[in-house]
Motif scaffolding. Structure first.
Motif, short mmCIF file in Angstrom:
data_model
loop_
_atom_site.label_atom_id
_atom_site.label_comp_id
_atom_site.label_asym_id
_atom_site.label_seq_id
_atom_site.Cartn_x
_atom_site.Cartn_y
_atom_site.Cartn_z
N SER A 76 0.84 -1.20 0.00
CA SER A 76 0.00 0.00 0.00
C SER A 76 0.87 1.24 0.00
O SER A 76 1.94 1.27 0.60
CB SER A 76 -0.92 0.00 1.22
OG SER A 76 -0.16 0.10 2.41
N ASP A 77 0.41 2.28 -0.68
CA ASP A 77 1.17 3.52 -0.78
C ASP A 77 1.12 4.28 0.53
O ASP A 77 0.08 4.33 1.20
CB ASP A 77 0.62 4.40 -1.91
CG ASP A 77 0.92 3.81 -3.28
OD1 ASP A 77 2.05 3.34 -3.48
OD2 ASP A 77 0.02 3.82 -4.13
N ARG A 80 -1.65 9.02 0.08
CA ARG A 80 -2.91 8.89 -0.65
C ARG A 80 -3.23 10.23 -1.28
O ARG A 80 -3.16 11.26 -0.62
CB ARG A 80 -4.04 8.45 0.28
CG ARG A 80 -5.40 8.30 -0.42
CD ARG A 80 -6.46 7.87 0.56
NE ARG A 80 -6.17 6.54 1.07
CZ ARG A 80 -6.84 5.98 2.09
NH1 ARG A 80 -7.80 6.68 2.69
NH2 ARG A 80 -6.53 4.77 2.49
N HIS A 82 -6.05 12.54 -3.35
CA HIS A 82 -7.46 12.69 -3.70
C HIS A 82 -7.59 13.88 -4.66
O HIS A 82 -7.04 14.95 -4.39
CB HIS A 82 -8.34 12.98 -2.48
CG HIS A 82 -8.06 12.09 -1.30
ND1 HIS A 82 -8.71 10.90 -1.10
CD2 HIS A 82 -7.18 12.21 -0.27
CE1 HIS A 82 -8.26 10.34 0.01
NE2 HIS A 82 -7.34 11.11 0.53
N MET A 140 -0.49 8.49 5.02
CA MET A 140 -1.25 7.41 5.65
C MET A 140 -0.43 6.65 6.70
O MET A 140 -0.95 5.76 7.35
CB MET A 140 -1.73 6.43 4.58
CG MET A 140 -2.54 7.06 3.48
SD MET A 140 -4.03 7.87 4.12
CE MET A 140 -4.92 6.45 4.77
#
Length: 290
Positions: A76-77, A80, A82, A140
């Motif tokens: 997972s990065d 994040r 958006h 994150m």
């Protein structure tokens, strides 16, 4: 021999006295139960994909300091991204828009801003020369991440859109808020720059603490072509390098001005009305943005 061995074992099992229960004070094991699992078991779970079912629970519970390693092991990065606002009529400065095809006979019936904004955000219209989008970047991980690069990634390049042009310069202006990053989509150096043309990031990068978010207003500019593009953010987190993109399957779009258009329109508070090349552009529609 086998028979005697079996008999012997049988007698031993029948006549061995049962062990007496003893009371032993068992000291509680330090740390959560999953920390006592052997490393080979962890490797097996990672290889089988079963860990994907339990990792979200462990990460959500913020157990110890391992949530970063869980997310890193699962690929997972750390950051994040958006896209919180795509190029639209409002808010921000009103602009001139181009469409790949004309509006046709229904183009003159648009009479309110909501319908006009709907047309411009339906995916048909692209603002001339500059397109503006708002992006939020969120760390994150529990550890601080370093943003090392922000650059534009051109995905597709075609001649400027020339189906129709809509002059919607009726007012408005940019407000305060996100950090503005500018990208010259015609330049081989696609690094993010500030309003003065200087590189936004220096060699030290940009620190993003755990849970911190940054808002960017990104502006892509092209005076030569219609460009579909994305931005890529490089980072270092938990000792590993990575990169994430913002637009994904819905790339940003920017178009240069075409010298001529098949249809011409002007948007005003009274609605959208048909115009002509002579009224709107003169001899060359590239004068619209000069």
């Amino acid at each position: 021999m086998a028979r005697r061995y079996g008999a012997s074992m049988g007698r031993s099992r029948r006549h061995r006295p049962a062990p007496k229960p003893t009371e032993v004070d068992e000291a509680p094991q330090p740390g959560p139960w999953w920390r006592r699992w052997p490393s080979k078991l962890w490797a097996g779970l990672l290889a089988s994909g079963l860990i994907a079912a339990v990792a979200p629970v462990l990460v959500t519970q913020n157990i110890g300091g391992l949530s970063d390693r869980f997310q890193q092991a699962l690929g997972s990065d750390a950051l994040r991204v958006h896209v919180t606002a795509r190029d639209e009529l409002s808010p921000g400065p009103f602009r001139i828009w181009a469409l790949e095809s004309g509006l046709g006979p229904d183009g003159t019936i648009i009479s309110n801003p909501a319908d006009m904004a709907g047309l411009l955000t339906s995916g048909r219209a692209v603002s001339l020369v500059e397109s503006t989008h708002e992006v939020t970047v969120e760390n994150m991980r529990r550890a601080t991440a370093t943003i090392t690069s922000i650059r534009a990634v051109p995905l597709r390049r075609l001649p400027p859109l020339a189906g129709a042009v809509v002059d919607a310069r009726t007012g408005g202006g940019p407000g305060e808020g996100p950090i503005e990053l500018r990208f010259d989509l015609d330049d081989l150096d696609a690094a993010a720059r500030d309003n003065k043309g200087a590189r936004y990031l220096d060699d030290a990068g940009l620190l993003l603490t755990a849970g911190e978010t940054l808002r960017f207003r990104i502006v892509g500019q092209s005076t030569r072509a219609y460009v579909e593009w994305d931005i890529e953010i490089g980072f270092i987190a938990s000792g590993a390098q990575g990169a994430v993109r913002a637009a994904g399957n819905a790339p940003f779009r920017t178009t240069a001005v075409s010298p001529t258009y098949a249809e011409h329109y002007v948007w005003s508070p009274d609605g959208l009305r048909a115009s002509t090349a002579a009224e709107l552009c003169g001899t060359d529609c590239r004068s619209l943005t000069s």
